[in-house]
Motif scaffolding. Structure first.
Motif: not given
Length: 127
Positions: A27-34, A98-108
């Protein structure tokens, strides 16, 4: 599904540097935090740094501020953790996630916010 493979760990002397890599596939990671976490023997896993893939925003744990730099390479879907000024207390297994939220509002910053984890890479800092 996202597969993450860390590399770059090893033995380094105190004061030295090391760059960890985390190659992502599936998956490309554009929508996620790493995020990067670490776990020393007998201790809980702790947050180190996080980057929002879409805009490069970052956040660091206090104990690495000014020493570690998190970054990402969009073209190669790879994240990095540049570690400078290493100390013996930085010795641990380091994990990218990689976090579970799509476009997360915060930095996890909490492990439970992350769904995909790499296998870990060991960093040992000798005094």
């Amino acid at each position: 599904q996202v597969q993450l493979v860390e590399s770059g760990g090893g033995l380094v002397q105190a004061g030295g540097s090391r760059r960890l890599s985390c190659a992502a596939s599936g998956r490309t990671l554009t929508a996620y935090n790493m995020g990067w976490f670490r776990q020393a023997p007998g201790k809980e896993r702790e947050f180190v740094a996080v980057i929002r893939w879409s805009d490069g925003s970052t956040y660091y744990a206090d104990f690495v501020k000014g020493r570690f730099i998190i970054s990402r390479d969009n073209a190669n879907n790879t994240g990095y953790l540049q570690m400078n000024g290493l100390k013996p207390e930085d010795t641990a297994d380091y994990y990218c996630a990689v976090d579970r939220s799509h476009f997360p509002a915060t930095l996890s910053t909490r492990p439970y916010e992350y769904e995909y984890w790499g296998q870990g890479t060991q960093v040992t800092v000798s005094s």
